[in-house]
Scaffold this motif. Structure first.
Motif, mmCIF file in Angstrom:
data_model
loop_
_atom_site.group_PDB
_atom_site.id
_atom_site.type_symbol
_atom_site.label_atom_id
_atom_site.label_comp_id
_atom_site.label_asym_id
_atom_site.label_seq_id
_atom_site.Cartn_x
_atom_site.Cartn_y
_atom_site.Cartn_z
ATOM 1 N N ARG A 63 3.405 -12.660 -6.041
ATOM 2 C CA ARG A 63 1.958 -12.464 -5.921
ATOM 3 C C ARG A 63 1.596 -10.996 -6.158
ATOM 4 N NH1 ARG A 63 1.091 -12.917 -0.390
ATOM 5 N NH2 ARG A 63 1.272 -10.657 -0.365
ATOM 6 N N GLU A 64 2.303 -10.095 -5.509
ATOM 7 C CA GLU A 64 1.988 -8.673 -5.643
ATOM 8 C C GLU A 64 2.320 -8.132 -7.031
ATOM 9 O OE1 GLU A 64 0.165 -6.791 -3.646
ATOM 10 O OE2 GLU A 64 -0.078 -8.535 -2.333
ATOM 11 N N LEU A 65 3.324 -8.700 -7.671
ATOM 12 C CA LEU A 65 3.624 -8.292 -9.044
ATOM 13 C C LEU A 65 2.482 -8.688 -9.975
ATOM 14 C CD1 LEU A 65 5.604 -7.072 -11.091
ATOM 15 C CD2 LEU A 65 6.661 -9.348 -11.268
ATOM 16 N N VAL A 66 1.964 -9.886 -9.805
ATOM 17 C CA VAL A 66 0.824 -10.329 -10.609
ATOM 18 C C VAL A 66 -0.381 -9.422 -10.349
ATOM 19 C CG1 VAL A 66 -0.862 -12.199 -10.923
ATOM 20 C CG2 VAL A 66 1.594 -12.723 -10.838
ATOM 21 N N ILE A 67 -0.665 -9.154 -9.090
ATOM 22 C CA ILE A 67 -1.811 -8.294 -8.751
ATOM 23 C C ILE A 67 -1.640 -6.903 -9.366
ATOM 24 C CG2 ILE A 67 -3.007 -7.108 -6.857
ATOM 25 C CD1 ILE A 67 -2.382 -9.667 -5.151
ATOM 26 N N ALA A 68 -0.448 -6.346 -9.254
ATOM 27 C CA ALA A 68 -0.212 -5.009 -9.812
ATOM 28 C C ALA A 68 -0.404 -4.993 -11.328
ATOM 29 C CB ALA A 68 1.185 -4.522 -9.437
ATOM 30 N N ARG A 69 0.110 -6.010 -11.996
ATOM 31 C CA ARG A 69 -0.008 -6.013 -13.459
ATOM 32 C C ARG A 69 -1.446 -6.268 -13.904
ATOM 33 N NH1 ARG A 69 1.763 -3.412 -17.774
ATOM 34 N NH2 ARG A 69 1.779 -4.713 -19.627
ATOM 35 N N VAL A 70 -2.128 -7.199 -13.253
ATOM 36 C CA VAL A 70 -3.532 -7.465 -13.618
ATOM 37 C C VAL A 70 -4.365 -6.201 -13.421
ATOM 38 C CG1 VAL A 70 -5.641 -8.700 -12.946
ATOM 39 C CG2 VAL A 70 -3.490 -9.959 -13.200
ATOM 40 N N THR A 71 -4.228 -5.564 -12.271
ATOM 41 C CA THR A 71 -5.054 -4.384 -11.998
ATOM 42 C C THR A 71 -4.649 -3.210 -12.886
ATOM 43 O OG1 THR A 71 -3.674 -3.786 -10.088
ATOM 44 C CG2 THR A 71 -5.658 -5.099 -9.653
ATOM 45 N N ALA A 72 -3.393 -3.129 -13.254
ATOM 46 C CA ALA A 72 -2.971 -2.081 -14.185
ATOM 47 C C ALA A 72 -3.560 -2.336 -15.570
ATOM 48 C CB ALA A 72 -1.449 -2.012 -14.257
ATOM 49 N N ARG A 73 -3.489 -3.582 -16.039
ATOM 50 C CA ARG A 73 -4.010 -3.899 -17.377
ATOM 51 C C ARG A 73 -5.512 -3.698 -17.460
ATOM 52 N NH1 ARG A 73 -1.522 -6.778 -21.435
ATOM 53 N NH2 ARG A 73 -3.260 -5.823 -22.536
ATOM 54 N N VAL A 82 -4.561 0.383 -3.741
ATOM 55 C CA VAL A 82 -4.639 -0.277 -2.435
ATOM 56 C C VAL A 82 -3.415 -1.165 -2.235
ATOM 57 C CG1 VAL A 82 -5.884 -2.065 -1.133
ATOM 58 C CG2 VAL A 82 -7.143 -0.156 -2.156
ATOM 59 N N HIS A 83 -3.099 -1.969 -3.236
ATOM 60 C CA HIS A 83 -1.955 -2.886 -3.093
ATOM 61 C C HIS A 83 -0.629 -2.137 -3.156
ATOM 62 C CE1 HIS A 83 -3.474 -7.015 -2.744
ATOM 63 N NE2 HIS A 83 -4.586 -6.411 -3.132
ATOM 64 N N ALA A 84 -0.553 -1.107 -3.982
ATOM 65 C CA ALA A 84 0.690 -0.335 -4.075
ATOM 66 C C ALA A 84 0.996 0.385 -2.764
ATOM 67 C CB ALA A 84 0.613 0.667 -5.224
ATOM 68 N N ALA A 85 -0.041 0.736 -2.014
ATOM 69 C CA ALA A 85 0.154 1.481 -0.761
ATOM 70 C C ALA A 85 0.811 0.642 0.321
ATOM 71 C CB ALA A 85 -1.189 2.013 -0.252
ATOM 72 N N SER A 86 0.556 -0.645 0.341
ATOM 73 C CA SER A 86 1.104 -1.430 1.442
ATOM 74 C C SER A 86 1.570 -2.820 1.046
ATOM 75 C CB SER A 86 0.086 -1.502 2.580
ATOM 76 O OG SER A 86 0.624 -2.208 3.675
ATOM 77 N N PRO A 87 0.681 -3.737 0.645
ATOM 78 C CA PRO A 87 1.149 -5.112 0.431
ATOM 79 C C PRO A 87 2.283 -5.237 -0.589
ATOM 80 C CG PRO A 87 -1.249 -5.032 0.371
ATOM 81 C CD PRO A 87 -0.762 -3.621 0.432
ATOM 82 N N ALA A 88 2.218 -4.488 -1.677
ATOM 83 C CA ALA A 88 3.262 -4.589 -2.701
ATOM 84 C C ALA A 88 4.610 -4.105 -2.161
ATOM 85 C CB ALA A 88 2.869 -3.793 -3.945
ATOM 86 N N ARG A 89 4.585 -3.031 -1.426
ATOM 87 C CA ARG A 89 5.842 -2.510 -0.866
ATOM 88 C C ARG A 89 6.373 -3.416 0.231
ATOM 89 N NH1 ARG A 89 4.821 3.997 -1.294
ATOM 90 N NH2 ARG A 89 4.753 3.956 -3.552
#
Length: 183
Positions: A63-73, A82-89
């Motif tokens: 889930r967090e990988l998808v969120i990171a890639r969508v928001t990066a793209r 926001v996600h890199a700071a906590s949920p992704a880690r």
């Protein structure tokens, strides 16, 4: 300065209660405080957002990988940070993996297991074409069931919507968010 000013304390009781549902009451995200300029819309958005984050069928790391890639793209440094700071880690994405989600080719410098590479490819194809080829679908189908595949499509679309909001509102990154690489 955001295009719509976020609410500031003291909040009315209904707004304070609504914001506390989204996250701890210490200082709600700027995005949530702006959304509550329209409490009815914010309430409708909460149901889907909370469902995807807290009750989804995809593994948290996926889930967090998808969120990171969508928001990066979409160039949404606000939500990416926001996600890199906590949920992704918390989900297990390592710093070099998070950085790779912002690369033109996220597989160039990081070796991803096949299921994660399939996710990244699917997000990129959805971003570029708003469709999934049969080859991308088949690559996902090996790793995910029907419910998870439906959730993946909704998740990618939801975070594109969130990116539109944050980018369209010109939200400044949260002070505690992870800086978007290269900025």
């Amino acid at each position: 300065m955001p295009r719509i000013e976020p609410l500031t304390p003291p909040y009315t009781t209904p707004i304070a209660q609504a914001l506390s549902r989204w996250m701890p009451p210490d200082e709600p995200l700027t995005l949530f405080r702006v959304l509550h300029r329209n409490p009815e819309l914010a309430s409708r958005m909460f149901a889907l957002g909370a469902g995807l984050l807290g009750h989804g069928g995809l593994p948290a790391l996926d889930r967090e990988l998808v969120i990171a890639r969508v928001t990066a793209r979409t160039g949404c440094s606000y939500e990416w940070g926001v996600h890199a700071a906590s949920p992704a880690r918390q989900a297990g994405l390592r710093p070099e993996q998070l950085r790779a989600t912002t690369d033109a080719d996220p597989t160039a410098n990081v070796s991803w297991p096949p299921r994660r590479a399939a996710l990244l490819g699917a997000v990129d194809e959805l971003h570029d074409t708003a469709q999934l080829s049969q080859a991308r679908w088949d690559a996902l189908r090996v790793h995910y069931d029907d419910g998870q595949l439906l959730e993946l499509l909704v998740l990618a679309g939801w975070y594109r919507t969130i990116s539109y909001l944050a980018n369209g509102l010109l939200l400044e990154d949260e002070p505690w968010g992870v800086p978007f690489p290269g900025r």
